[in-house]
Design an enzyme around this catalytic site. Sequence first.
Site, mmCIF file in Angstrom:
data_model
loop_
_atom_site.group_PDB
_atom_site.id
_atom_site.type_symbol
_atom_site.label_atom_id
_atom_site.label_comp_id
_atom_site.label_asym_id
_atom_site.label_seq_id
_atom_site.Cartn_x
_atom_site.Cartn_y
_atom_site.Cartn_z
ATOM 1 N N GLU A 53 0.882 -1.164 0.000
ATOM 2 C CA GLU A 53 0.000 0.000 0.000
ATOM 3 C C GLU A 53 0.922 1.217 0.000
ATOM 4 O O GLU A 53 1.794 1.303 0.871
ATOM 5 C CB GLU A 53 -0.847 -0.043 1.273
ATOM 6 N N ARG A 293 4.714 -12.929 9.766
ATOM 7 C CA ARG A 293 5.389 -11.669 9.495
ATOM 8 C C ARG A 293 6.700 -11.608 10.278
ATOM 9 O O ARG A 293 6.880 -12.319 11.262
ATOM 10 C CB ARG A 293 4.499 -10.469 9.806
ATOM 11 N N LYS A 303 4.383 0.747 10.001
ATOM 12 C CA LYS A 303 4.537 2.006 9.261
ATOM 13 C C LYS A 303 4.038 3.190 10.075
ATOM 14 O O LYS A 303 4.625 4.256 10.048
ATOM 15 C CB LYS A 303 3.728 1.942 7.963
HETATM 16 P P1 ATP Z 1 2.288 -1.914 8.194
HETATM 17 O O1 ATP Z 1 1.451 -2.704 9.141
HETATM 18 O O2 ATP Z 1 3.675 -1.639 8.651
HETATM 19 O O3 ATP Z 1 1.610 -0.688 7.662
HETATM 20 P P2 ATP Z 1 1.349 -3.367 5.972
HETATM 21 O O4 ATP Z 1 1.192 -4.814 6.111
HETATM 22 O O5 ATP Z 1 0.105 -2.568 6.062
HETATM 23 O O6 ATP Z 1 2.488 -2.891 6.956
HETATM 24 P P3 ATP Z 1 1.610 -3.282 3.142
HETATM 25 O O7 ATP Z 1 2.123 -2.191 2.311
HETATM 26 O O8 ATP Z 1 0.168 -3.625 3.077
HETATM 27 O O9 ATP Z 1 2.046 -2.952 4.634
HETATM 28 O O10 ATP Z 1 2.472 -4.595 2.930
HETATM 29 C C1 ATP Z 1 2.839 -5.109 1.687
HETATM 30 C C2 ATP Z 1 3.187 -6.555 1.861
HETATM 31 O O11 ATP Z 1 4.244 -6.698 2.801
HETATM 32 C C3 ATP Z 1 2.011 -7.341 2.392
HETATM 33 O O12 ATP Z 1 1.905 -8.542 1.657
HETATM 34 C C4 ATP Z 1 2.350 -7.590 3.813
HETATM 35 O O13 ATP Z 1 1.782 -8.789 4.252
HETATM 36 C C5 ATP Z 1 3.881 -7.646 3.780
HETATM 37 N N1 ATP Z 1 4.449 -7.266 5.075
HETATM 38 C C6 ATP Z 1 4.216 -6.145 5.792
HETATM 39 N N2 ATP Z 1 4.859 -6.171 6.961
HETATM 40 C C7 ATP Z 1 5.538 -7.349 7.009
HETATM 41 C C8 ATP Z 1 6.392 -7.989 7.976
HETATM 42 N N3 ATP Z 1 6.691 -7.416 9.141
HETATM 43 N N4 ATP Z 1 6.908 -9.206 7.652
HETATM 44 C C9 ATP Z 1 6.618 -9.788 6.493
HETATM 45 N N5 ATP Z 1 5.826 -9.248 5.548
HETATM 46 C C10 ATP Z 1 5.277 -8.050 5.793
HETATM 47 MG MG MG Z 2 -1.462 -3.660 4.668
#
Ligand code: ATP
Ligand code: MG
Length: 586
Positions: A53, A293, A303
């Site tokens: 995102e 994760r 984030k």
């Molecule tokens: P945040 O919670 O930090 O905002 P997010 O999951 O909302 O992270 P996205 O941009 O939606 O961030 O993530 C893109 C991809 O990265 C998704 O497939 C998500 O599952 C993966 N991802 C995000 N954080 C992690 C993590 N700590 N370990 C492994 N994969 C991750």
């Molecule tokens: Mg997300």
Amino acid sequence: MNQKSNPQKDAAAPAPSNFLRQIIEKDLAAGHYAGRQDGHGPLPQVITRFPPEPNGYLHIGHAKSICLNFGLAKEYEERGVGGRCHIRFDDTNPVKEDTEYVDSILDAVQWLGFSWEHGGQTHLHYASDYFDSLYQFAETLIQQGHAYVDSQDAETIRAARGNLTEPGKNSHFRDRPADESLSLFREMRDGKYADGEHVLRARIDMASPNIMMRDPVIYRIRHAHHHRTGDKWCIYPMYDFTHCISDALERITHSICTLEFENNRPLYDWILERLRDAGVFAEPLPHQHEFSRLNLTYTITSKRKLLQLVEEKRVSGWDDPRMPTIVGIRRRGYTPESVRLFCERIGVAKADSWIEMSVLEQALRDDLDPRVNRVSAVLRPLKLIIDNFPEGRMEPCTSPHHPHKPELGLRNFHFSRELWIEQEDFTETPPKGYFRLFPGNRVRLRHGFVIECTGCEKDAAGNVVTVHANYFEDSKSGTPGSNNYKVKGNIHWVSAAEAVGAQVRLYDRLFSDPHPDSGGKDFLAALNPNSLETVQAWLEPGAASTEAGTRLQFERHCYFVADLVDSKPGALVFNRSVGLKDTWQK
Ligand code: ATP
Ligand code: MG
């Protein structure tokens, strides 16, 4: 975890198996995704995607997801099975997203060494590219009786959802005729209603034990400008509706995501199966698989919290070398190879766990040790005067750029009467086992001469400001007589006559608590007050021309990188990347 594993060996070894590879192997053996075509020809049997995102900078957790998705695709492509990985910006929330983030995400993926090009095609996609299709498919679901417009407000809908022990209650709009829902949905699209007046919901089962399946909202009204589609739309699809359809449109085979989406999987399948039954999609459909994760000790990977650190100026920006962002670790001196090595070592599992920060740090050491040049640097300088060494004499000395790589050649520098040594390499009153300089003791100045300490001078406050010694003319390293001197201490130095000044930023971990934000803790209270110390250092003359981004080992200290932003030849700035060994482990 083998902390001393050899990166060369790791790189050559076959990738260790994990449950995702096993799933792919099973699908390959069954020919599940074999023989598919699109307008460009046969499709690979492994198509993955990384779906960020664009609402922030990527962090080390995302690196795990990138290495997994792009890494698997690359591996199967190289094995001849066919593999490719797409980037897809999940940009369905118009108010939180920004093109600055899009650019930084693309840059991070490329920096990690991956590409979304395959067979002459570019697989850079945006969920917003599918808004037209998504809208059409929503109409299809309405026509088939699988979706309805609900005119209750958000609060009422939430209250009627029930909870883990109680089933939800049907909305009295649930049995609205399809025609009525369809015309309301079209009016929603045409801007006839205000935000929140109506939503489109999937008609599934309000009594499902999985709350996700209790008639989830799939479209909502949002009068907001979108960074790519502008003002074309005032209704936006929800994540669950968008994600599975985007996967199917892109012919994804394995849709890999983190564990928190486990409960969304039945909804993912439900939507695709309804659209398959309606003739929109054909088997084989993409499938979602969840992995744990990355949680890394001594840091945070949210984030939202990282944004807070930036906004409250707890760090200098997204690329502060203490940040776990890709731009941050890159500026800290991490290499793409070390991050990939780290991701390979931690593997993937189905249960959440914490990975030690030391595993990331070790991956960097293992990557840098065989390939970076060594230099002498004195970080906390103390003047040493060799009283019996003639003033003005510059004695040439050499040392290998790398102790195990003679082919990299030699560094040249000079021994002179006035030198810089580390403050901690001298003491007037040595504790037991201290073999460095103290009055009456002999040490070798590495790649130079053996000296004997004769005393020191102090300032009014009693601090040692100058150390005095005499050298032995026949003790020069590499000359025939030098072995006659048996000394226990061996210290580094640089000649004051030719030393190059540099600002050195001694970064440490950003948090002093291994789990800064677990259990709802205030992560700001866990910030390490000593995560940055800046010193003015002296380096050997050859370092003068160091280009920004160059990585070096300062002998006896740590690995450093010339700062990408602030360092230039003539005004050097170095960041400490990682110590020579783990100093956090007790
Ligand atoms: P945040 O919670 O930090 O905002 P997010 O999951 O909302 O992270 P996205 O941009 O939606 O961030 O993530 C893109 C991809 O990265 C998704 O497939 C998500 O599952 C993966 N991802 C995000 N954080 C992690 C993590 N700590 N370990 C492994 N994969 C991750
Ligand atoms: Mg997300």
